[in-house]
Design an enzyme around this catalytic site. Structure first.
Site, PDB file in Angstrom:
ATOM      1  N   HIS A   1      20.581  14.766 -26.719  1.00 62.59           N
ATOM      2  CA  HIS A   1      19.118  14.668 -26.708  1.00 62.59           C
ATOM      3  C   HIS A   1      18.561  15.989 -26.217  1.00 62.59           C
ATOM      4  O   HIS A   1      19.263  16.767 -25.565  1.00 62.59           O
ATOM      5  CB  HIS A   1      18.640  13.487 -25.837  1.00 62.59           C
ATOM      6  CG  HIS A   1      19.128  13.524 -24.413  1.00 62.59           C
ATOM      7  ND1 HIS A   1      18.553  14.308 -23.437  1.00 62.59           N
ATOM      8  CD2 HIS A   1      20.155  12.872 -23.798  1.00 62.59           C
ATOM      9  CE1 HIS A   1      19.197  14.131 -22.288  1.00 62.59           C
ATOM     10  NE2 HIS A   1      20.178  13.275 -22.476  1.00 62.59           N
TER      11      HIS A   1
ATOM     12  N   HIS B   1      14.886  13.218 -21.190  1.00 60.84           N
ATOM     13  CA  HIS B   1      14.958  12.986 -22.643  1.00 60.84           C
ATOM     14  C   HIS B   1      13.701  13.661 -23.187  1.00 60.84           C
ATOM     15  O   HIS B   1      12.641  13.055 -23.268  1.00 60.84           O
ATOM     16  CB  HIS B   1      14.983  11.491 -22.973  1.00 60.84           C
ATOM     17  CG  HIS B   1      16.204  10.801 -22.429  1.00 60.84           C
ATOM     18  ND1 HIS B   1      16.276   9.466 -22.179  1.00 60.84           N
ATOM     19  CD2 HIS B   1      17.423  11.310 -22.070  1.00 60.84           C
ATOM     20  CE1 HIS B   1      17.480   9.162 -21.702  1.00 60.84           C
ATOM     21  NE2 HIS B   1      18.183  10.263 -21.623  1.00 60.84           N
TER      22      HIS B   1
ATOM     23  N   GLU C   1      29.208  15.189 -19.846  1.00 59.70           N
ATOM     24  CA  GLU C   1      27.910  15.673 -20.340  1.00 59.70           C
ATOM     25  C   GLU C   1      27.599  17.060 -19.800  1.00 59.70           C
ATOM     26  O   GLU C   1      27.668  17.293 -18.595  1.00 59.70           O
ATOM     27  CB  GLU C   1      26.802  14.692 -19.893  1.00 59.70           C
ATOM     28  CG  GLU C   1      25.399  15.156 -20.228  1.00 59.70           C
ATOM     29  CD  GLU C   1      24.339  14.096 -19.928  1.00 59.70           C
ATOM     30  OE1 GLU C   1      24.550  13.289 -19.009  1.00 59.70           O
ATOM     31  OE2 GLU C   1      23.310  14.093 -20.627  1.00 59.70           O
TER      32      GLU C   1
ATOM     33  N   HIS D   1      26.343   5.178 -27.869  1.00 61.03           N
ATOM     34  CA  HIS D   1      25.101   5.944 -27.745  1.00 61.03           C
ATOM     35  C   HIS D   1      25.224   7.224 -28.550  1.00 61.03           C
ATOM     36  O   HIS D   1      26.292   7.533 -29.086  1.00 61.03           O
ATOM     37  CB  HIS D   1      24.769   6.238 -26.280  1.00 61.03           C
ATOM     38  CG  HIS D   1      25.877   6.947 -25.529  1.00 61.03           C
ATOM     39  ND1 HIS D   1      26.105   8.292 -25.636  1.00 61.03           N
ATOM     40  CD2 HIS D   1      26.823   6.478 -24.674  1.00 61.03           C
ATOM     41  CE1 HIS D   1      27.125   8.621 -24.859  1.00 61.03           C
ATOM     42  NE2 HIS D   1      27.594   7.540 -24.268  1.00 61.03           N
TER      43      HIS D   1
ATOM     44  N   ASP E   1      26.471  10.436 -13.333  1.00 59.93           N
ATOM     45  CA  ASP E   1      25.505  11.044 -14.254  1.00 59.93           C
ATOM     46  C   ASP E   1      24.279  11.368 -13.407  1.00 59.93           C
ATOM     47  O   ASP E   1      23.521  10.460 -13.036  1.00 59.93           O
ATOM     48  CB  ASP E   1      25.181  10.057 -15.388  1.00 59.93           C
ATOM     49  CG  ASP E   1      24.224  10.640 -16.431  1.00 59.93           C
ATOM     50  OD1 ASP E   1      23.570  11.667 -16.152  1.00 59.93           O
ATOM     51  OD2 ASP E   1      24.132  10.049 -17.526  1.00 59.93           O
TER      52      ASP E   1
ATOM     53  N   ASP F   1      20.958  17.587 -16.532  1.00 60.53           N
ATOM     54  CA  ASP F   1      21.520  16.270 -16.862  1.00 60.53           C
ATOM     55  C   ASP F   1      23.021  16.433 -17.068  1.00 60.53           C
ATOM     56  O   ASP F   1      23.454  16.909 -18.119  1.00 60.53           O
ATOM     57  CB  ASP F   1      20.817  15.753 -18.133  1.00 60.53           C
ATOM     58  CG  ASP F   1      21.244  14.348 -18.523  1.00 60.53           C
ATOM     59  OD1 ASP F   1      21.971  13.702 -17.754  1.00 60.53           O
ATOM     60  OD2 ASP F   1      20.832  13.906 -19.610  1.00 60.53           O
TER      61      ASP F   1
ATOM     62  N   ASP G   1       0.815  -1.215   0.000  1.00 58.11           N
ATOM     63  CA  ASP G   1       0.000   0.000   0.000  1.00 58.11           C
ATOM     64  C   ASP G   1       0.849   1.267   0.000  1.00 58.11           C
ATOM     65  O   ASP G   1       0.414   2.322   0.453  1.00 58.11           O
ATOM     66  CB  ASP G   1      -0.965  -0.003   1.186  1.00 58.11           C
ATOM     67  CG  ASP G   1      -0.222  -0.130   2.499  1.00 58.11           C
ATOM     68  OD1 ASP G   1       1.009  -0.338   2.471  1.00 58.11           O
ATOM     69  OD2 ASP G   1      -0.861  -0.020   3.558  1.00 58.11           O
TER      70      ASP G   1
ATOM     71  N   TYR H   1      33.838   3.747 -23.613  1.00 58.35           N
ATOM     72  CA  TYR H   1      33.654   2.668 -22.643  1.00 58.35           C
ATOM     73  C   TYR H   1      34.399   1.448 -23.184  1.00 58.35           C
ATOM     74  O   TYR H   1      34.057   0.943 -24.253  1.00 58.35           O
ATOM     75  CB  TYR H   1      32.166   2.348 -22.477  1.00 58.35           C
ATOM     76  CG  TYR H   1      31.309   3.598 -22.343  1.00 58.35           C
ATOM     77  CD1 TYR H   1      31.064   4.193 -21.112  1.00 58.35           C
ATOM     78  CD2 TYR H   1      30.779   4.226 -23.491  1.00 58.35           C
ATOM     79  CE1 TYR H   1      30.312   5.360 -21.011  1.00 58.35           C
ATOM     80  CE2 TYR H   1      30.032   5.380 -23.405  1.00 58.35           C
ATOM     81  CZ  TYR H   1      29.796   5.951 -22.165  1.00 58.35           C
ATOM     82  OH  TYR H   1      29.046   7.102 -22.073  1.00 58.35           O
TER      83      TYR H   1
HETATM   84  N1  GLY Z   1      21.074  10.644 -17.746  1.00 54.23           N
HETATM   85  C1  GLY Z   1      20.670   9.979 -18.907  1.00 54.23           C
HETATM   86  C2  GLY Z   1      21.274  10.563 -20.081  1.00 54.23           C
HETATM   87  O1  GLY Z   1      22.320  11.170 -19.986  1.00 54.23           O
HETATM   88  O2  GLY Z   1      20.749  10.531 -21.149  1.00 54.23           O
HETATM   89 MN    MN Z   2      21.761  12.917 -21.134  1.00 57.04          MN
HETATM   90 MN    MN Z   3      22.994  12.023 -18.238  1.00 53.08          MN
END
Ligand code: GLY
Ligand code: MN
Ligand code: MN
Length: 435
Positions: A352, A359, A406, A348, A258, A269, A37, A386
């Protein structure tokens, strides 16, 4: 904060994009059971937040362009003193109507009696399916019934149109008020990463760095993380969305964090990668400088009029060239790029959109062509390298190293602005901060 005037303008913009005889229906996100619950912290649908800022569950907003009796109707929970004693304040109909600027508010339990009537003469229903499955089913049923009951002179079809597409277009360009909030989210997140760098020491657990980061988020007034914080040390950094965060930080390893906060519904981000013991090894430094060079090259492409794919192309070119120079890839750079040989190490995309969702919404292609940047867009640039721990094809010194860097970038009239430069990314600056 987003003003009521801005919310009203957003609704007006959306309605101006909708077809004739149409209705938009935006359901609140469902509450999600965690166990028995207890529930996960509630997160409102970002589409609904964007259009009116209402934060409660069990609500549906309806937009009816050009309707004389009112274009914005809200269904929501009525006041309930008992439930409010347990779960907290509910706006109720009157307060919701007045505060959000709706022309009418009805109890959510009456939606079955009212919404089908509003669908009766509509040719288009703008809706975003898949986010509230229970409501999806109910809406399909009402639309089906309404169409079946139409007379033969009337239009017997009612077309569903993807609301996400229209809202994506609107949400892609950030207003001055949104940029202000995202700047704050970026500042708080940058400070949190600085704190993690300062507090990091050998023998700590990954989750303790997560705690340092999230402490800073909440002490600074953010709601919390915008997504589950990633703290990956050693080979865990090679798992792109590693969220276990239970391992011990070892001397000689890097740690990749991250993490970004959510501030008044807007996300940051940021990724930084730094040495647990405060000093990069030779191999770590070589790969780190390569990722940083790729990130800087990608960021430099950003300007109004440039297409979205250029940043990734720039990152790929730098990474491939660098991997060849380090002997990790062998062959001719151009051919390796064409073959996608870098994908074993960089798997990747570089970027984005960023906004209310980490995202964020917004199409990346328009008519099958990469979208062109415009001032007010906000995006990440986040290349990485990586090297799997078991990759026998590369020299041992490189194995098990994962690095990502990033930042959050605003497209400006003249080019770009990095919102997250409050946390260092040059190696010497990181080592200085950690010392
Ligand atoms: N934190 C997820 C990305 O960097 O897209
Ligand atoms: Mn990102
Ligand atoms: Mn990220």
């Amino acid at each position: 904060m987003i003003s009521n005037k801005e919310y009203a303008a957003r609704r007006k913009d959306l309605m101006s994009m909708m077809g004739h005889n149409s209705i938009a229906i935006i359901a609140a996100a469902p509450e999600r059971l965690r166990s028995k619950d207890t529930y996960y912290p509630y997160k409102q649908s970002t589409n609904l937040s964007y259009l009116c800022g209402f934060a409660e569950p069990s609500a549906v907003m309806v937009l009816l362009p050009n309707r004389a009796q009112g274009e914005f109707i809200l269904f929501c929970r009525d006041k309930d003193p008992l439930r409010e004693t347990w779960d907290g304040h509910r706006m109720g109909l009157l307060e919701a109507k007045n505060k959000l600027g709706a022309q009418d508010a009805f109890p959510i339990d009456d939606i079955e009696d009212i919404l089908p009537g509003l669908l009766e003469d509509k040719d288009h229903v703008y809706y975003s399916p898949g986010k509230n499955k229970a409501f999806d089913g109910r809406l399909m049923h009402w639309v089906d019934e309404v169409c079946n009951n139409r007379t033969i002179e009337g239009n017997s079809t009612c077309e569903f149109v993807d609301l996400d597409h229209l809202l994506g277009e609107l949400r892609l360009i950030k207003s001055a008020a949104e940029i202000k909030l995202m700047r704050k989210a970026a500042d708080i997140s940058a400070q949190a990463h600085c704190r993690a760098m300062r507090q990091c020491s050998v023998g700590q657990k990954e989750y303790q760095l997560q705690a340092e980061i999230e402490h800073e988020f909440m002490m600074a007034g953010a709601t919390g993380p915008a997504y589950t914080s990633i703290v990956g040390s050693g080979t865990n950094a090679c798992v792109l969305h590693y969220i276990e965060n239970r391992a011990t930080l070892k001397s000689g390893d890097l740690v990749l964090i991250d993490a970004g906060c959510e501030y008044h519904n807007y996300a940051a981000d940021i990724t930084r990668t730094f040495p647990v013991n405060g000093t990069f090894s030779k191999a770590q430094a070589a790969l780190y400088d390569l990722v940083l060079a790729a990130q800087e090259a990608a960021i430099k492409t950003i300007a109004p009029g440039v297409t979205f794919d250029q940043a990734n192309k720039a990152a790929i070119a730098v990474i491939t060239q660098g991997l060849v120079e380090l002997g990790i890839l062998k062959g001719e750079v151009e051919a390796l790029v064409a073959d996608g040989a870098y994908r074993d190490f960089y798997m990747h995309s570089v970027s984005h959109w960023l906004g209310m969702d980490v995202h964020d919404v917004g199409d990346y292609k328009v008519d099958n062509h990469w979208r062109v940047y415009e001032a007010g867009m906000l995006l990440t640039i986040e290349p990485g390298i990586y090297i799997a721990a078991d990759n026998a094809a590369v020299d041992k010194q490189w194995r098990g190293i994962g690095i990502r860097i990033e930042d959050d970038i605003l497209v400006t009239k003249k080019g770009y602005e990095i919102l997250t430069d409050g946390v260092p990314k040059q190696r010497d600056q990181i080592e200085k901060l950690m010392a």
